[in-house]
Scaffold this motif. Structure first.
Motif: not given
Length: 278
Positions: A46-50, A63-65, A88-95
């Motif tokens: 979900l969103g692809g790698y670097l 994109p952070a989810l 996926y790339c996780e949206d951890g707030g500030s991280e």
């Protein structure tokens, strides 16, 4: 005997989330048609790698989810009776975290944040801090995200926590520093297979290894999705092509057979092992 079909996917994913979701839906449909009980999708599906592992552009990250993002819940609905592991790339707030979830129609069954970050990822992600197995309808499962499987302690921690199946989700590229003229000669291709087989054999567990295909930025991904038995034998593989590696097996019976004489986990001698300071 209770057999299940395990599928590991090799497929390309990028920044277009609608495209990614459509591809995930197609892979789930294909796996379901084959009678699959567990499908392991690649890291960053979900969103692809670097796009650049040496110097990631902070303006071009995946994109952070949020952990309960509607897209993740949608994958759970698509999974229905199946188990699906997806990265996926996780949206951890500030991280941000390079993360994976295991879902079914019942919701989210397990989570993992990548612990071992290669040099380029350090600029984009924060490292996770644990390995934990979890119970599922197909057995106790643990997840690793690509570079995690380079470290024997990662898989061993999950096996000691009772994992019978290791789901290894990857966006593993060919060698960046030492390009080979043919994929079969690529150093990273050889290591990718070596780690998959070693982690399964040394812990006497089943391992399902997914990976991305195609290219993103300056990187070309290996594919080489596979299912490995607890003796280290590759039971099914995609080689470098996109597709599904599918193997049917009785997980508990295969593990019992592998551990009938030599039980690696029970024969460990922790008191003799020395941890050196980092």
């Amino acid at each position: 005997m209770s057999t299940i079909r395990i599928a590991a996917a090799a497929a390309h994913f990028g920044r277009d989330l609608d495209f990614d979701l459509a591809r995930i839906a197609k892979l789930i449909d294909d796996a379901r048609a084959l009678g699959t009980g567990l499908l392991v999708l690649p890291d960053a599906a979900l969103g692809g790698y670097l796009a650049d592992l040496r110097h990631p552009d902070p303006e071009a990250l995946p994109p952070a989810l949020k952990p309960d993002d509607p897209l993740i819940l949608h994958v759970a609905r698509l999974a229905a009776e199946m188990l699906v592991c997806v990265g996926y790339c996780e949206d951890g707030g500030s991280e941000r975290y390079n993360a994976a979830v295991c879902v079914s129609g019942d919701g989210i069954l397990g989570r993992h944040r990548k612990v071992h970050l290669p040099a380029g990822e350090v600029a984009a992600y924060t490292a996770g801090d644990r390995f934990a197995a979890f119970d599922t309808p197909v057995g106790r499962l643990g997840m690793l995200i690509d570079y995690d499987k380079t470290f024997p302690e990662s898989a061993r921690s999950l096996a000691l926590d009772g994992a019978e199946i290791l789901a290894c989700l990857s966006a593993w590229p060919t060698s960046i520093t030492n390009r080979a003229p043919r994929l079969a000669q690529d150093r990273q291709a050889k290591l990718f297979d070596l780690y998959d087989q070693a982690r399964a054999a040394e812990n006497q567990v089943v391992l399902a290894s997914s990976n991305q295909t195609g290219a993103m930025g300056g990187m070309r991904f290996l594919g080489q999705a596979k299912v490995v038995g607890p003796g280290g034998d590759i039971l099914a593989r995609t080689w470098s092509k996109a597709g599904l590696a599918v193997a049917e097996l009785d997980v508990a019976a295969e593990i019992d057979r592998a551990r009938r004489v030599l039980r690696h986990l029970g024969e460990r001698r922790p008191a003799a092992y020395r941890e050196h300071p980092s």
